[in-house]
Design a protein around this motif. Sequence first.
Motif, PDB file in Angstrom:
ATOM      1  N   MET A 172      49.921  38.980  37.530  1.00  0.00           N
ATOM      2  CA  MET A 172      49.417  38.429  36.276  1.00  0.00           C
ATOM      3  C   MET A 172      48.507  39.436  35.576  1.00  0.00           C
ATOM      4  SD  MET A 172      48.647  34.558  37.576  1.00  0.00           S
ATOM      5  CE  MET A 172      47.841  34.029  36.085  1.00  0.00           C
ATOM      6  N   PHE A 173      47.660  40.115  36.361  1.00  0.00           N
ATOM      7  CA  PHE A 173      46.753  41.108  35.779  1.00  0.00           C
ATOM      8  C   PHE A 173      47.539  42.275  35.196  1.00  0.00           C
ATOM      9  CE2 PHE A 173      43.865  44.718  35.823  1.00  0.00           C
ATOM     10  CZ  PHE A 173      42.736  44.178  35.208  1.00  0.00           C
ATOM     11  N   GLU A 174      48.535  42.738  35.926  1.00  0.00           N
ATOM     12  CA  GLU A 174      49.360  43.840  35.433  1.00  0.00           C
ATOM     13  C   GLU A 174      50.080  43.450  34.144  1.00  0.00           C
ATOM     14  OE1 GLU A 174      51.754  44.725  38.863  1.00  0.00           O
ATOM     15  OE2 GLU A 174      50.183  45.960  39.763  1.00  0.00           O
ATOM     16  N   TYR A 200      44.359  36.548  31.345  1.00  0.00           N
ATOM     17  CA  TYR A 200      43.085  36.788  32.024  1.00  0.00           C
ATOM     18  C   TYR A 200      42.368  35.472  32.314  1.00  0.00           C
ATOM     19  CZ  TYR A 200      43.556  41.763  30.858  1.00  0.00           C
ATOM     20  OH  TYR A 200      43.986  43.060  30.756  1.00  0.00           O
ATOM     21  N   GLU A 201      42.377  34.577  31.357  1.00  0.00           N
ATOM     22  CA  GLU A 201      41.733  33.276  31.554  1.00  0.00           C
ATOM     23  C   GLU A 201      42.433  32.476  32.648  1.00  0.00           C
ATOM     24  OE1 GLU A 201      41.898  31.826  27.564  1.00  0.00           O
ATOM     25  OE2 GLU A 201      40.117  32.957  26.951  1.00  0.00           O
ATOM     26  N   GLU A 202      43.745  32.577  32.709  1.00  0.00           N
ATOM     27  CA  GLU A 202      44.485  31.875  33.756  1.00  0.00           C
ATOM     28  C   GLU A 202      44.171  32.452  35.137  1.00  0.00           C
ATOM     29  OE1 GLU A 202      49.033  30.543  34.919  1.00  0.00           O
ATOM     30  OE2 GLU A 202      48.673  31.569  33.034  1.00  0.00           O
ATOM     31  N   ILE A 203      44.041  33.764  35.222  1.00  0.00           N
ATOM     32  CA  ILE A 203      43.670  34.393  36.504  1.00  0.00           C
ATOM     33  C   ILE A 203      42.319  33.871  36.959  1.00  0.00           C
ATOM     34  CG2 ILE A 203      43.003  36.563  37.611  1.00  0.00           C
ATOM     35  CD1 ILE A 203      45.087  37.937  35.707  1.00  0.00           C
ATOM     36  N   ILE A 204      41.368  33.832  36.042  1.00  0.00           N
ATOM     37  CA  ILE A 204      40.023  33.362  36.387  1.00  0.00           C
ATOM     38  C   ILE A 204      40.060  31.913  36.833  1.00  0.00           C
ATOM     39  CG2 ILE A 204      37.741  32.857  35.409  1.00  0.00           C
ATOM     40  CD1 ILE A 204      38.283  35.359  33.551  1.00  0.00           C
ATOM     41  N   ARG A 205      40.855  31.104  36.167  1.00  0.00           N
ATOM     42  CA  ARG A 205      40.947  29.675  36.499  1.00  0.00           C
ATOM     43  C   ARG A 205      41.662  29.442  37.826  1.00  0.00           C
ATOM     44  NH1 ARG A 205      42.994  28.534  32.105  1.00  0.00           N
ATOM     45  NH2 ARG A 205      45.190  28.455  32.672  1.00  0.00           N
ATOM     46  N   ARG A 206      42.778  30.142  38.048  1.00  0.00           N
ATOM     47  CA  ARG A 206      43.609  29.876  39.226  1.00  0.00           C
ATOM     48  C   ARG A 206      43.221  30.681  40.456  1.00  0.00           C
ATOM     49  NH1 ARG A 206      49.646  30.313  37.392  1.00  0.00           N
ATOM     50  NH2 ARG A 206      49.930  29.802  39.579  1.00  0.00           N
ATOM     51  N   HIS A 207      42.566  31.829  40.258  1.00  0.00           N
ATOM     52  CA  HIS A 207      42.225  32.706  41.381  1.00  0.00           C
ATOM     53  C   HIS A 207      40.784  33.190  41.240  1.00  0.00           C
ATOM     54  CE1 HIS A 207      46.552  32.832  42.236  1.00  0.00           C
ATOM     55  NE2 HIS A 207      46.733  33.062  40.954  1.00  0.00           N
ATOM     56  N   PRO A 208      39.825  32.266  41.197  1.00  0.00           N
ATOM     57  CA  PRO A 208      38.442  32.625  40.879  1.00  0.00           C
ATOM     58  C   PRO A 208      37.742  33.522  41.894  1.00  0.00           C
ATOM     59  CG  PRO A 208      38.552  30.365  41.642  1.00  0.00           C
ATOM     60  CD  PRO A 208      39.974  30.840  41.488  1.00  0.00           C
ATOM     61  N   ASN A 209      38.169  33.497  43.123  1.00  0.00           N
ATOM     62  CA  ASN A 209      37.474  34.259  44.164  1.00  0.00           C
ATOM     63  C   ASN A 209      38.170  35.562  44.522  1.00  0.00           C
ATOM     64  OD1 ASN A 209      35.512  32.206  44.421  1.00  0.00           O
ATOM     65  ND2 ASN A 209      36.913  31.029  45.684  1.00  0.00           N
ATOM     66  N   THR A 210      38.829  36.161  43.540  1.00  0.00           N
ATOM     67  CA  THR A 210      39.529  37.419  43.791  1.00  0.00           C
ATOM     68  C   THR A 210      38.924  38.530  42.945  1.00  0.00           C
ATOM     69  OG1 THR A 210      41.146  37.098  42.025  1.00  0.00           O
ATOM     70  CG2 THR A 210      41.703  36.178  44.201  1.00  0.00           C
ATOM     71  N   GLY A 211      39.200  39.737  43.342  1.00  0.00           N
ATOM     72  CA  GLY A 211      38.781  40.886  42.549  1.00  0.00           C
ATOM     73  C   GLY A 211      39.444  40.897  41.184  1.00  0.00           C
ATOM     74  N   GLN A 229      37.370  39.023  38.676  1.00  0.00           N
ATOM     75  CA  GLN A 229      36.271  39.839  38.171  1.00  0.00           C
ATOM     76  C   GLN A 229      36.776  40.866  37.151  1.00  0.00           C
ATOM     77  OE1 GLN A 229      32.990  39.465  38.541  1.00  0.00           O
ATOM     78  NE2 GLN A 229      32.757  41.152  37.099  1.00  0.00           N
ATOM     79  N   LYS A 230      37.886  41.504  37.476  1.00  0.00           N
ATOM     80  CA  LYS A 230      38.467  42.472  36.538  1.00  0.00           C
ATOM     81  C   LYS A 230      38.876  41.785  35.236  1.00  0.00           C
ATOM     82  CE  LYS A 230      40.420  45.618  39.996  1.00  0.00           C
ATOM     83  NZ  LYS A 230      41.672  46.205  40.509  1.00  0.00           N
ATOM     84  N   SER A 231      39.386  40.563  35.362  1.00  0.00           N
ATOM     85  CA  SER A 231      39.796  39.809  34.178  1.00  0.00           C
ATOM     86  C   SER A 231      38.600  39.489  33.299  1.00  0.00           C
ATOM     87  CB  SER A 231      40.513  38.523  34.593  1.00  0.00           C
ATOM     88  OG  SER A 231      41.722  38.831  35.242  1.00  0.00           O
ATOM     89  N   LYS A 232      37.480  39.141  33.903  1.00  0.00           N
ATOM     90  CA  LYS A 232      36.259  38.872  33.137  1.00  0.00           C
ATOM     91  C   LYS A 232      35.824  40.123  32.379  1.00  0.00           C
ATOM     92  CE  LYS A 232      34.615  35.322  36.303  1.00  0.00           C
ATOM     93  NZ  LYS A 232      33.648  34.992  37.362  1.00  0.00           N
ATOM     94  N   GLU A 233      35.925  41.270  33.037  1.00  0.00           N
ATOM     95  CA  GLU A 233      35.547  42.524  32.392  1.00  0.00           C
ATOM     96  C   GLU A 233      36.470  42.836  31.214  1.00  0.00           C
ATOM     97  OE1 GLU A 233      35.635  45.320  35.626  1.00  0.00           O
ATOM     98  OE2 GLU A 233      33.942  44.347  36.636  1.00  0.00           O
ATOM     99  N   ARG A 234      37.761  42.588  31.391  1.00  0.00           N
ATOM    100  CA  ARG A 234      38.713  42.849  30.305  1.00  0.00           C
ATOM    101  C   ARG A 234      38.460  41.892  29.145  1.00  0.00           C
ATOM    102  NH1 ARG A 234      39.426  47.130  29.628  1.00  0.00           N
ATOM    103  NH2 ARG A 234      40.896  46.541  28.022  1.00  0.00           N
ATOM    104  N   LEU A 235      38.150  40.626  29.453  1.00  0.00           N
ATOM    105  CA  LEU A 235      37.859  39.665  28.388  1.00  0.00           C
ATOM    106  C   LEU A 235      36.632  40.085  27.590  1.00  0.00           C
ATOM    107  CD1 LEU A 235      38.602  36.232  30.078  1.00  0.00           C
ATOM    108  CD2 LEU A 235      39.800  37.234  28.129  1.00  0.00           C
ATOM    109  N   LEU A 284      37.744  42.645  25.212  1.00  0.00           N
ATOM    110  CA  LEU A 284      38.577  42.089  24.145  1.00  0.00           C
ATOM    111  C   LEU A 284      37.799  41.164  23.218  1.00  0.00           C
ATOM    112  CD1 LEU A 284      41.822  41.321  26.166  1.00  0.00           C
ATOM    113  CD2 LEU A 284      41.515  43.085  24.430  1.00  0.00           C
ATOM    114  N   ASN A 285      36.679  40.617  23.694  1.00  0.00           N
ATOM    115  CA  ASN A 285      35.852  39.702  22.908  1.00  0.00           C
ATOM    116  C   ASN A 285      34.443  40.265  22.780  1.00  0.00           C
ATOM    117  OD1 ASN A 285      37.854  37.661  22.699  1.00  0.00           O
ATOM    118  ND2 ASN A 285      37.350  36.965  24.753  1.00  0.00           N
ATOM    119  N   PRO A 286      34.277  41.351  22.040  1.00  0.00           N
ATOM    120  CA  PRO A 286      32.908  41.890  21.923  1.00  0.00           C
ATOM    121  C   PRO A 286      31.989  40.894  21.229  1.00  0.00           C
ATOM    122  CG  PRO A 286      34.380  42.984  20.373  1.00  0.00           C
ATOM    123  CD  PRO A 286      35.230  42.070  21.244  1.00  0.00           C
ATOM    124  N   ALA A 287      30.740  40.901  21.635  1.00  0.00           N
ATOM    125  CA  ALA A 287      29.762  39.986  21.035  1.00  0.00           C
ATOM    126  C   ALA A 287      29.580  40.328  19.568  1.00  0.00           C
ATOM    127  CB  ALA A 287      28.435  40.100  21.775  1.00  0.00           C
TER     128      ALA A 287
END
Length: 80
Positions: A27-29, A47-58, A61-67, A70-73
């Motif tokens: 999914m990340f790839e 990325y949001e689906e990865i965080i939701r379905r696989h929250p305790n994986t690296g 964390q990588k998905s949060k960083e990519r988000l 992609l969503n600068p403040a």
Amino acid sequence: MKRYIFTIVAVVAVLLSSCVGDSPKSMFETARLEELQNNPKHAKELYEEIIRRHPNTGYAQKSKERLEKLNPASPSESQK
């Protein structure tokens, strides 16, 4: 003959299940590929689906960083 057919069906089932793309890695790839293809909306969804379905994986964390990339403040939020 039945044993031979059963073996073939079992092998095909295993191969197909690994191609589904349900693992956080695949999914990340795919999300990274979506970014490269200038499709940030779908990348964010993945990325949001990865965080939701696989929250305790690296990959979560990588998905949060990519988000975050992609969503600068917005400027008003960063000044708070």
